[in-house]
Every structure is written in C-alpha cells, then in structure tokens.
Design an enzyme around this catalytic site. Structure first.
Site, PDB file in Angstrom:
ATOM      1  N   LYS A 208       0.854  -1.274  -0.040  1.00 14.28           N
ATOM      2  CA  LYS A 208      -0.016  -0.039   0.119  1.00 14.28           C
ATOM      3  C   LYS A 208       0.825   1.282   0.097  1.00 14.28           C
ATOM      4  CE  LYS A 208      -4.501  -1.910   1.257  1.00 14.28           C
ATOM      5  NZ  LYS A 208      -5.497  -2.292   2.291  1.00 14.28           N
ATOM      6  N   ARG A 243      -3.524 -10.397   4.292  1.00  9.69           N
ATOM      7  CA  ARG A 243      -3.983 -10.388   2.965  1.00  9.69           C
ATOM      8  C   ARG A 243      -2.843  -9.683   2.172  1.00  9.69           C
ATOM      9  NH1 ARG A 243      -6.124  -6.827  -0.678  1.00  9.69           N
ATOM     10  NH2 ARG A 243      -7.596  -7.605  -2.028  1.00  9.69           N
TER      11      ARG A 243
HETATM   12  N1  PMM Z   1      -7.424  -3.806   0.620  1.00  8.54           N
HETATM   13  C1  PMM Z   1      -7.841  -3.828  -0.691  1.00  8.54           C
HETATM   14  C2  PMM Z   1      -8.683  -4.513  -1.275  1.00  8.54           C
HETATM   15  N2  PMM Z   1      -9.337  -5.498  -0.646  1.00  8.54           N
HETATM   16  N3  PMM Z   1      -9.929  -6.198   1.711  1.00  8.54           N
HETATM   17  C3  PMM Z   1      -9.582  -6.420   3.040  1.00  8.54           C
HETATM   18  N4  PMM Z   1     -10.305  -6.973   3.667  1.00  8.54           N
HETATM   19  N5  PMM Z   1      -8.691  -5.526   3.521  1.00  8.54           N
HETATM   20  C4  PMM Z   1      -7.918  -4.735   2.866  1.00  8.54           C
HETATM   21  O1  PMM Z   1      -7.025  -3.928   3.396  1.00  8.54           O
HETATM   22  C5  PMM Z   1      -8.170  -4.727   1.254  1.00  8.54           C
HETATM   23  C6  PMM Z   1      -9.186  -5.393   0.729  1.00  8.54           C
HETATM   24  C7  PMM Z   1      -6.946  -2.910  -1.734  1.00  8.54           C
HETATM   25  O2  PMM Z   1      -5.764  -3.613  -2.083  1.00  8.54           O
HETATM   26  P1  PMM Z   1      -5.714  -4.315  -3.474  1.00  8.54           P
HETATM   27  O3  PMM Z   1      -5.944  -3.258  -4.677  1.00  8.54           O
HETATM   28  O4  PMM Z   1      -4.308  -4.887  -3.484  1.00  8.54           O
HETATM   29  O5  PMM Z   1      -6.548  -5.473  -3.489  1.00  8.54           O
END
Ligand code: PMM
Length: 266
Positions: A208, A243
């Site tokens: 991030k 995650r």
């Molecule tokens: N961050 C993203 C997408 N989905 N879901 C959860 N539960 N927690 C998060 O911090 C989260 C998420 C954004 O990141 P990405 O675009 O790399 O998926």
C-alpha cells in the site's frame, strides 16, 4: 498461527497487479502458485478499490470472478471473494466461496448482510466510510484507533442483527481506506487493541501507498520487504490473517515470528 490470504485481483486496474490475471487460466495458475508458497485462502476480487477508481458493472464483476471461484472451490481450495455487491456474493457462495470479504462491511449494498447471513459463510467486515473516489474527504478522526474500533463495532452489531453469527465475523481496520498515511501507522501501532474486540482480525497492508511513502516513493512491486515487516508485526500481535500479494515473503516473515514466539521465555 497467522494465516496468509493470497490476493487474486482479476481486474485491469488494481494498483499493483492490475491486468496480470484477467485470463481465467492465468488466474488459476497464480492461485496455485500462492497455495504452494503458503497461502491458506485465496481472495478473489473483480473490482478495484484503488483510490479514485470507477466502479465496474455487476455483470462484468460476475464474469470476472465466478468462473475462478468455481474452479478453485471445486478443487477444495478455501476461497474468499472481495466484493461489495450482494449479487456477486450470492453467486460466489453458490460457486463454493467460504468467505465474503466486503471492504464496505455491508454498507455499500443493503442486501449484503442478509445474503451472508443466509449462507452461513464467514464475513470479513472492514472499516469503511465511503467509496474510493471520496477517500480523501472522509479521512478525518478525533482518535483514529478509538473511532475505527467504534465504527467497526457498530457495523458488527448490524451484521449480528442481520443474522450473521458473531464467530463468523472477522474485523479489519481497513488500512488505506479513508485513512492518511499517519492513520495507517497509528492503527498498526495499536493493532493489539483490535485483537481485544473479540473477533478474528485481518490486516491488509500489502504494497500500500503508506509503505511507498516510507520508502521514498518506491513503486508497489518494491514494497514487499516492508510488507513483510508489517506481517511480522501482525503475527506477533496474533492476528488471524494477513492479506497479501507476496505470499512467499509474508509466509517467511510469519514463520520467523512464530519461531520467536515459541522460544520466548515469557
Ligand atoms: N485492501 C484492498 C482490497 N481489499 N480487503 C480487506 N479485507 N482488507 C484490505 O485492506 C483490502 C481489501 C486494496 O488492495 P488491492 O487493490 O491490492 O487488493
């Protein structure tokens, strides 16, 4: 032991892996690679939540996500689906998904909590205030740890009222969602507070922007080492899962935390 949730973004525009896994075969291959590297859960997402991104249509989201969920769940893999739409959640659950990961915690779609309640699936309830085009305007807190905890618990109560069993709810502080970089660091520093809320906790720090800022503006693909340091920290605090895009590195970081904890004299 802290689990690793491997991210499978089947989107053309996610901030670090957009476009790489749009093809179903490529996506499934990537999922298998993540499982071999130590992932316990594959989180399939068909809509990017990157700051400022436009929403995709429901038909397109279904088309991106469901064939992959079907294929992975059919092989007995634990699949989570990252969606804010009840219709997508419902189809994904029918296709065998075991977890719905709703970054809006059930706020974006009024039917979401009911769909999850009827299924008996696990529900990741993330702290969320508004859609990504309005992240900047909604990142204001008196005390970010207190406010995020209270807003999570208020939404958790709505999920329980809708019929989702308490033990099926996983809380996530929502790093980067309506948060400044400093807010993310403060939330991580006080991660143990979230552990006390009585639920499993999930943390999503992977690649991030706040890590990029720390590293002098480094691009997303160069942020895995910093992400591993966050995973180490999260594992020490005892979170349920991280995650991540980089499953191998995060699994190693968690293995180190685990060994140190086992040998700890305390
Ligand atoms: N961050 C993203 C997408 N989905 N879901 C959860 N539960 N927690 C998060 O911090 C989260 C998420 C954004 O990141 P990405 O675009 O790399 O998926």
């Amino acid at each position: 032991m802290t689990l690793v949730m491997g991210i499978l973004n089947v989107t053309p525009d996610s901030f670090s892996d957009g476009g790489a896994y749009l093809d179903t075969e490529a996506a499934i291959g990537h999922a298998r690679g993540m499982l071999a590297a130590g992932a316990s859960i594959i989180d399939v997402g068909g809509e990017s939540t990157r700051p400022g991104s436009a929403r995709v249509g429901v038909a397109e989201e279904l088309e991106r996500v469901i064939p992959i969920v079907h294929a992975l769940a059919g092989d007995g893999i634990a699949v989570s689906v990252d969606t804010m739409r009840a219709e997508v959640a419902s189809a994904a659950l029918d296709a065998g998904a075991r977890i719905i990961n709703d970054v809006s915690g059930g706020q974006a779609d009024p039917d979401m909590l009911g769909v999850v309640a009827r299924s008996g699936a696990d529900f990741v309830l993330m702290h969320w205030r508004d859609h990504s085009e309005r992240f900047q305007d909604t990142a204001s807190y008196d005390d970010v740890v207190f406010d995020v905890s209270h807003e999570l618990i208020a939404q958790r109560d709505k999920a329980i009222d809708a019929g989702i069993a308490r033990e099926r709810i996983i809380l996530d502080p929502g790093l980067g969602f309506s948060k400044t970089w400093d807010h993310n660091w403060t939330l991580l520093r006080h991660l143990a507070q979230f552990q006390k809320l009585g639920h499993r906790v999930l943390v999503g720090a992977s690649r991030k922007a706040f890590l990029g800022e720390l590293l002098g503006g480094r691009e997303p693909l160069g942020r895995d080492g910093a992400t591993a340091a966050v995973s180490f920290w999260a594992a020490q605090v005892g979170v349920w899962a991280v995650r991540t895009h980089d499953v191998a590195g995060q699994s190693d970081a968690i293995a180190v935390a685990r060994r140190l904890a086992l040998e700890s004299p305390f």
